[in-house]
Write an enzyme that holds these catalytic residues in place. Structure first.
Site, PDB file in Angstrom:
ATOM      1  N   ASP A 435      -2.205 -20.063 -32.944  1.00  0.00           N
ATOM      2  CA  ASP A 435      -2.621 -19.117 -31.911  1.00  0.00           C
ATOM      3  C   ASP A 435      -1.440 -18.230 -31.542  1.00  0.00           C
ATOM      4  O   ASP A 435      -0.285 -18.638 -31.641  1.00  0.00           O
ATOM      5  CB  ASP A 435      -3.128 -19.850 -30.661  1.00  0.00           C
ATOM      6  N   ASP A 455       1.359 -15.200 -35.110  1.00  0.00           N
ATOM      7  CA  ASP A 455       0.663 -13.917 -35.131  1.00  0.00           C
ATOM      8  C   ASP A 455       0.039 -13.803 -36.516  1.00  0.00           C
ATOM      9  O   ASP A 455       0.747 -13.600 -37.504  1.00  0.00           O
ATOM     10  CB  ASP A 455       1.687 -12.794 -34.881  1.00  0.00           C
ATOM     11  N   VAL A 456      -1.296 -13.940 -36.591  1.00  0.00           N
ATOM     12  CA  VAL A 456      -1.940 -14.007 -37.912  1.00  0.00           C
ATOM     13  C   VAL A 456      -1.852 -12.688 -38.675  1.00  0.00           C
ATOM     14  O   VAL A 456      -2.122 -12.647 -39.877  1.00  0.00           O
ATOM     15  CB  VAL A 456      -3.421 -14.457 -37.809  1.00  0.00           C
ATOM     16  N   ASN A 482     -11.140 -18.291 -37.201  1.00  0.00           N
ATOM     17  CA  ASN A 482     -11.773 -18.012 -35.910  1.00  0.00           C
ATOM     18  C   ASN A 482     -11.086 -16.881 -35.161  1.00  0.00           C
ATOM     19  O   ASN A 482     -11.724 -16.145 -34.429  1.00  0.00           O
ATOM     20  CB  ASN A 482     -11.763 -19.286 -35.055  1.00  0.00           C
ATOM     21  N   TYR A 549     -15.857  -3.750 -34.212  1.00  0.00           N
ATOM     22  CA  TYR A 549     -16.074  -5.201 -34.224  1.00  0.00           C
ATOM     23  C   TYR A 549     -17.135  -5.564 -35.261  1.00  0.00           C
ATOM     24  O   TYR A 549     -16.926  -6.432 -36.108  1.00  0.00           O
ATOM     25  CB  TYR A 549     -16.494  -5.674 -32.832  1.00  0.00           C
ATOM     26  N   LYS A 553     -16.537  -7.765 -38.760  1.00  0.00           N
ATOM     27  CA  LYS A 553     -17.184  -9.058 -39.002  1.00  0.00           C
ATOM     28  C   LYS A 553     -18.115  -8.976 -40.220  1.00  0.00           C
ATOM     29  O   LYS A 553     -18.255  -9.950 -40.961  1.00  0.00           O
ATOM     30  CB  LYS A 553     -17.965  -9.487 -37.760  1.00  0.00           C
ATOM     31  N   THR A 585     -15.927 -19.196 -22.890  1.00  0.00           N
ATOM     32  CA  THR A 585     -14.638 -18.845 -23.475  1.00  0.00           C
ATOM     33  C   THR A 585     -13.841 -18.015 -22.479  1.00  0.00           C
ATOM     34  O   THR A 585     -14.389 -17.546 -21.476  1.00  0.00           O
ATOM     35  CB  THR A 585     -14.815 -18.020 -24.768  1.00  0.00           C
TER      36      THR A 585
END
Ligand code: ZN
Length: 652
Positions: A435, A455-456, A482, A549, A553, A585
């Site tokens: 995360d 940091d992905v 995710n 978005y 996706k 969430t």
């Protein structure tokens, strides 16, 4: 060796049992004395029975309890008289002994007494302490260990040759006692096993243990056998994931591998005669269930397994009943190229093997400096490894579905990601949680969890996270993608390019990089790799104002479908879930939820359950589906998309 006794702490409970708990914990706190459930302690207390008659009770450590965390309830109260009577039997199986020990309890809900309970009962002193002190094991694991022990202790301790723990050891002490001046000695050294101390008070017995072990340490220091030799550190380079795949195949189940490339492991594996010094046996048979008698030195797994089968065949007739051979895979691997790798069915088991073998390495290095490490004969290890009590445990063993497997979840500090981590942990997987939020590193404190701030979108950080995963657990079996962002609503006519790119970068590009980098690891998953992607209802049913978005996706879903084709022959399954309206969430605060519900003219409750089934969908619901998709139920499914939304009229 430091004496940790402290009057103020001891005063917290001055009862006989209170002080027993206190000094047991002091012993348990020092890994140079006891490790992972090793060692045991007792106190003898005279107390009235139900009829007012005084009776002598042995409060002895419960089997399997750890001394460092034990409390009064961890001690089993056993009547001493029947224990002493058992010692007069010439023969008794350990299974039967364990049954008789339970039968001697005054409290049926107490833990089973330690297998050394009879020995504790035989020693006349009120307090008895037993440890597997490294320093004593070092001295006794040399060719002339018995003479050296005499040299160190003179007549202050009794010395007994090695025998199998359990009834045989109790019986050995029973037979030896008349000839020993036990009232005048302060301890017993059991060669190649450990040391007992005893006294009239908890403090006396503890002080004696520390003093006795300190004398062995001093002896090692005087003979220049205490300071460990050191070698310069080298970089660890090994394809651990391949090694894990091979070891798991040999073990017949996925295994966790954990790397120790610290100074001790580097020094030990760098010894010129590594094969000889490591090839004699671990330091005391007590460790054999966790570490096996011998480590694998180098990389010839086939030869290791063959030698293990030969060892089993050669000794199996020592038991009177047919034995079940344990898997022939090593639990410790030593190689100068990388250091020490410990192996276990769980992260905890691998950690315990690593801890125990670190002590074996120290003991061997010191004993070598003292004149040469000498271990017991193979049969002595075999007897403990194939002890009837251990064989019985095999029959009752139940393992969770993902035992020995490793899952990595992105965006795991909160919400759906965190719930996924929990659902995977609950099924026995070791979990690596990534995360951006550094809180992920402190999310859970348990051996099968590793939180990494990452940091992905930074490929170097992703590579480092995968490397850390492999070093900590050995490989990767499951990947849950995710992490993602849901930007503020913007119509296409007003959508800024940098906003679009940011969403694509996080929701799409980062996942491509992670899939690519994880592929060689997933390919080596013992049971085949599994990937689950958190998509969105917006893929099948987009809405106005969410162009970036929805497109990100949808592209991610398409990427998964292509991966399903490309990776099928590598036995990697990849499936997608499309959640909708998951409100528990971080982004959905009570205020946001109330405002949104109001804008649709609904109550919060109506808004949350606004779907065909009229149910609320939670993070946990999504996580359970994700975990099941990694499991057996979905074994023959790849490239699938499953909505989890309570039924959406635009999706149906
Ligand atoms: Zn012991």
């Amino acid at each position: 060796m430091e004496n940790l006794w402290n009057d103020a702490d001891a005063a917290a409970d001055l009862s006989d049992l209170g002080l027993r708990v206190y000094t047991s914990r002091l012993l348990g706190r020092d890994p140079a004395l006891v490790l992972h459930g090793g060692g045991n302690t007792s106190v003898k207390i005279r107390q009235p029975d139900l009829f007012g008659q005084d009776e002598d009770i042995l409060y002895v450590k419960g089997s399997g309890r750890d001394l460092d965390s034990i409390d009064a309830s961890g001690f089993a109260p056993a009547r001493i008289a029947p224990l002493l009577r058992l010692a007069t039997l010439p023969k008794l199986s350990d299974t039967r002994m364990a049954n008789e020990l339970r039968g001697a309890l005054t409290d049926a809900s107490a833990p089973s007494p330690s297998v050394e309970a009879i020995l504790h009962a035989l020693i006349p002193h009120k307090y008895v302490d037993h440890t597997h002190a490294d320093a004593v094991l070092t001295v006794t694991h040399t060719a002339d260990g018995a003479e050296r022990i005499r040299e160190i202790y003179g007549d202050d301790v009794a010395v007994l040759p090695y025998v199998m723990p359990g009834f045989l050891l109790a019986r050995q002490v029973y037979e030896a006692l008349p000839a020993l001046d036990i009232e005048r000695t302060s301890g017993i050294v059991l060669l190649n096993h450990g040391i007992f101390s005893f006294g009239a008070t908890a403090r006396e017995s503890y002080d004696r243990m520390i003093a006795l072990v300190s004398r062995a340490e001093d002896y090692l220091k005087q003979r220049a056998a205490w300071s460990l030799p050191s070698l310069p550190k080298r970089a660890a380079v090994v394809d651990m994931a391949t090694l894990r795949q091979d070891i798991s195949a040999l073990a017949g189940a996925p295994m966790i591998l954990t790397l120790d490339d610290g100074e001790l492991a580097q020094t030990f594996t760098g010894q010129d005669d590594l094969a000889r010094i490591a090839g004699q046996g671990c330091a005391t048979p007590d460790h054999v269930i966790r570490t096996k008698r011998l480590p694998l030195v180098g990389d010839d797994l086939t030869a290791y397994a063959e030698a293990y089968r030969d060892y089993f065949t050669a000794h199996q007739d020592r038991a009177t009943v047919p034995l079940t051979m344990l898997d022939p895979a090593p639990r410790v691997v030593l190689d100068a190229a990388f250091g020490m790798i410990a192996v276990g069915r769980s992260a905890r088991a691998a950690d315990i093997a690593a801890d125990l073998y670190r002590h074996t390495m120290e003991i061997i290095l010191r004993a070598e400096q003292l004149g040469g490490y000498t271990a017991l004969a193979a049969e002595d290890y075999f007897d403990v490894e194939y002890w009837e009590l251990e064989q019985a445990k095999l029959r009752g063993a139940k393992t969770p579905p993902f035992a020995g497997e490793i899952a990595l979840v992105t965006g795991a500090a909160s919400g759906i990601g965190r719930a996924c981590a929990e659902s995977l942990l609950a099924r026995g997987a070791a979990v690596v949680a990534l995360d951006l939020n550094p809180a992920v590193e402190r999310l859970l404190k348990r051996p099968d969890f590793l939180g990494i701030r990452c940091d992905v979108t930074d490929e170097a950080q992703l590579a480092a996270a995968l490397e850390a995963t492999v070093k900590r657990f050995g490989g990767l079996d499951m990947l849950v993608l995710n992490a993602g962002i849901f930007p503020k609503s913007a119509k296409i006519a007003a959508l800024a390019s940098d906003q679009w790119r940011k969403v694509m970068n996080i929701n799409l590009d980062a996942n491509l990089a992670l899939l690519r980098e994880a592929h060689p690891l997933l390919k080596r998953a013992p049971r085949g790799g599994r990937v689950v992607i958190i998509g969105s209802k917006n893929v099948p049913a987009p809405g106005a104002g969410a162009a970036a978005y929805s497109a990100s996706k949808a592209a991610l879903t398409q990427l998964a479908r292509v991966a399903a084709f490309e990776w099928g022959s590598d036995h990697i399954r990849i499936n997608v879930v499309h959640p909708n309206a998951v409100f528990d969430t971080g982004i959905w605060t009570d205020d946001v939820l109330a405002a949104r519900a109001a804008s649709y003219g609904m109550t919060v409750e109506q808004y949350k359950t606004n779907n065909v089934l009229g149910v609320e969908v939670t993070s946990r619901d999504v996580a359970e589906l994700v975990a099941e998709m990694c499991g057996q139920l979905f074994d023959k499914i790849t490239g699938a998309q499953v909505p989890i939304d309570g039924g959406n009229d635009r999706v149906i």
